[in-house]
Write a protein that holds these residues in place. Structure first.
Motif, PDB file in Angstrom:
ATOM      1  N   ALA A 224       5.346   0.788 -14.100  1.00 38.91           N
ATOM      2  CA  ALA A 224       4.762   0.433 -12.806  1.00 38.91           C
ATOM      3  C   ALA A 224       4.992   1.570 -11.823  1.00 38.91           C
ATOM      4  CB  ALA A 224       5.405  -0.850 -12.285  1.00 38.91           C
ATOM      5  N   ILE A 225       3.957   1.923 -11.077  1.00 36.03           N
ATOM      6  CA  ILE A 225       4.062   2.998 -10.084  1.00 36.03           C
ATOM      7  C   ILE A 225       4.416   2.392  -8.733  1.00 36.03           C
ATOM      8  CG2 ILE A 225       2.861   4.911  -8.949  1.00 36.03           C
ATOM      9  CD1 ILE A 225       0.982   5.032 -11.357  1.00 36.03           C
ATOM     10  N   ASP A 226       5.363   3.042  -8.069  1.00 36.06           N
ATOM     11  CA  ASP A 226       5.812   2.617  -6.752  1.00 36.06           C
ATOM     12  C   ASP A 226       5.038   3.435  -5.719  1.00 36.06           C
ATOM     13  OD1 ASP A 226       7.435   1.279  -5.026  1.00 36.06           O
ATOM     14  OD2 ASP A 226       9.126   2.657  -5.219  1.00 36.06           O
ATOM     15  N   LYS A 227       4.718   2.823  -4.581  1.00 33.37           N
ATOM     16  CA  LYS A 227       4.098   3.622  -3.513  1.00 33.37           C
ATOM     17  C   LYS A 227       5.172   4.549  -2.956  1.00 33.37           C
ATOM     18  CE  LYS A 227       0.598   4.857  -1.172  1.00 33.37           C
ATOM     19  NZ  LYS A 227      -0.474   5.495  -1.949  1.00 33.37           N
ATOM     20  N   ASN A 228       5.001   5.837  -3.153  1.00 29.06           N
ATOM     21  CA  ASN A 228       6.002   6.795  -2.693  1.00 29.06           C
ATOM     22  C   ASN A 228       5.827   7.037  -1.194  1.00 29.06           C
ATOM     23  OD1 ASN A 228       7.462   9.222  -2.164  1.00 29.06           O
ATOM     24  ND2 ASN A 228       7.422   9.659  -4.351  1.00 29.06           N
TER      25      ASN A 228
ATOM     26  N   GLN B  60      11.231   0.219 -16.335  1.00 24.30           N
ATOM     27  CA  GLN B  60       9.755   0.284 -16.355  1.00 24.30           C
ATOM     28  C   GLN B  60       9.110   0.348 -14.970  1.00 24.30           C
ATOM     29  OE1 GLN B  60      11.110  -2.438 -18.611  1.00 24.30           O
ATOM     30  NE2 GLN B  60      11.441  -0.601 -19.833  1.00 24.30           N
ATOM     31  N   VAL B  62       8.697   2.911 -11.648  1.00 20.84           N
ATOM     32  CA  VAL B  62       8.973   4.222 -11.073  1.00 20.84           C
ATOM     33  C   VAL B  62       9.666   4.036  -9.728  1.00 20.84           C
ATOM     34  CG1 VAL B  62       7.930   6.371 -10.238  1.00 20.84           C
ATOM     35  CG2 VAL B  62       6.970   5.219 -12.241  1.00 20.84           C
ATOM     36  N   SER B  64      11.026   5.886  -6.238  1.00 16.50           N
ATOM     37  CA  SER B  64      10.951   7.125  -5.473  1.00 16.50           C
ATOM     38  C   SER B  64      12.204   7.315  -4.615  1.00 16.50           C
ATOM     39  CB  SER B  64       9.683   7.150  -4.615  1.00 16.50           C
ATOM     40  OG  SER B  64       9.533   5.935  -3.930  1.00 16.50           O
TER      41      SER B  64
END
Lengths: 362, 84
Positions: A224-228, B60, B62, B64
């Motif tokens: 899952a991609i986090d909003k950076n 699992q 990401v 930041s």
């Protein structure tokens, strides 16, 4: 019957731009065309090389030396007469990206370098254009769909994962490392799959996540991609700012190296390491201690192919100024080698001409 | 305040170039308090890692920003890919 007439209609009236007609672009183009996407654009300024043929399946031996886009467009037109195929025999850059991308509904990033990936990402964010991203490294690949809202209403982009480009030359390209040809075939096909699903409105799109594929283990991982929080600031605020940004420079900083480190690097790996003298041919003294390629700065751009066999390129001149410029040029022309500019050039005390015990005498 | 000096045992999974640098697909690391501590540990033990602009995923997802580890966390090292 799959997604039926309605889905087919949507495909017929959709347009997709494929950026890069290489290992990812070839299979993606074939499947987009076969699916009946009504308008397909393909951008690439490259020509077919013999080393491409293990994975760039639109091309054959008789195409070597020809424009990739030219051949790709011809092949697709031969197969499907009712598809509008538009070829752009140029590399995408910040002067043409906005105009090109604006003309299409969906964009596929099938390129092979970081400069283009960041450029395409930023342009698609500014235009709010769905971007199907795919990339490979040796035996692994990754796919994601950017600028499409996930279930939480958040649209991610490449800079959420990697806010800044890596240094040039950090990651080699496929020609250097060799990939199994089917790997980009799998990843490019996944990209086409996501584009078709997006257009038709089928299934769950890979937005808000990155799918990783490992060929050696036949394993998929989904992250899952986090909003950076910093990603928004990294993207140009406007199209004008985008056009003014030099993506090549952002991706390339000159790495300097001392003579002793340079020689160490050479003796560790002499086959893959080249010393390059960028002084003009008549400038003396020459370096005798190690083999050097003579590629004067004035004509280095035309002779860049001499460096293809090498991984590490150690550039020197008289004082270290021209070697910096040469490294900038080389990084822009071919960002997939490690370039170093040797500090102080041959005038430096540590140069092999001034410092005898360079040859690792114990 | 709860003490975290002992840290957690985590499983590190490498992707892309990180596999070559740590010379393994995965490894178990003990006594790791948080993401920043892991980054420090990696840069000491595998200097090549800090040259890559890697992203890190925990279980699992990401991440930041820094976060504390718990025993059994699965931490992925994600270098960028550019090939095509």
């Amino acid at each position: 019957m799959g997604f039926g007439n309605e889905g087919q209609q949507k495909l017929n009236s959709a347009s997709v731009l494929v950026i890069g007609a290489g290992g990812l672009g070839c299979p993606a183009l074939l499947y987009l065309a076969a699916a009946g996407v009504g308008k397909i654009g393909v951008v690439d300024g490259d020509v077919v090389d013999i080393s491409n043929l293990n994975r760039q399946v639109l091309y054959g031996e008789s195409d070597v030396g020809k424009s990739k886009v030219g051949v790709a467009v011809e092949r697709i037109r031969q197969k499907y007469y009712n598809i509008a195929v538009e070829g752009y025999e140029q590399f995408i850059d910040n002067s043409n990206a906005i105009a090109l991308i604006s003309k299409y509904d969906v964009v596929l990033d099938c390129c092979d370098n970081f400069s283009t990936r960041y450029l395409v990402n930023d342009a698609c964010v500014l235009l709010n254009k769905p971007l199907v991203y795919g990339a490979i490294y040796q035996y692994e690949g990754q796919v994601s769909v950017f600028n499409v809202q996930d279930l939480n209403g958040i649209a991610h982009n490449y800079r959420d994962l990697f806010p800044d480009p890596p240094d040039a030359g950090q990651i080699p390209n496929c020609n250097d490392t060799g990939v199994l040809g089917v790997l980009p075939g799998i990843i490019g096909t996944l990209q086409a799959t996501e584009a078709i699903k997006l257009i038709v409105g089928l299934g769950n799109i890979l937005c808000g996540k990155m799918l990783y594929y490992n060929l050696l283990d036949q394993r998929f991982n989904e992250l899952a991609i986090d909003k950076n929080p910093v990603s928004d600031q990294k993207i140009p605020a406007s199209q004008i700012e985008f056009q003014d940004r030099d993506y090549r420079i952002t991706c390339a900083a000159v790495k300097n190296i001392d003579w002793d480190k340079a020689l160490e690097m050479f003796f560790l790996n002499p086959e893959l390491t080249a010393f390059v003298d960028v002084r003009e041919k008549d400038e003396l003294p020459k370096i005798e201690a190690v083999p050097c390629l003579a590629l004067p700065l004035s004509s280095i751009a035309q002779q860049i192919n001499c460096l293809l066999p090498y991984e590490n390129v150690l550039v020197f001149c008289k004082s270290g100024l021209r070697s910096d410029k040469a490294v900038m040029q080389l990084q822009q022309a071919d960002p997939f080698r490690k370039y170093y500019s040797i500090l102080g050039g041959i005038m430096n005390n540590l140069s092999p001409n001034n410092n005898k015990p360079y040859a690792k005498e114990v | 305040m709860e003490s975290t000096t002992t840290g957690s045992t985590i499983r590190v999974i490498a992707f892309g170039k990180a596999v070559e640098i740590i010379n393994a697909n995965s490894l178990t690391v003990e006594g790791m308090t948080d993401v920043n501590a892991l980054k420090d540990w990696l840069s000491i033990n595998f200097p090549g890692i800090s040259e890559l602009k890697i992203s890190i995923a925990v279980n699992q997802k990401v991440v930041s920003q820094n976060r504390l580890f718990e025993n059994g966390d699965e931490v992925a090292l994600l270098p960028p890919f550019s090939g095509g």
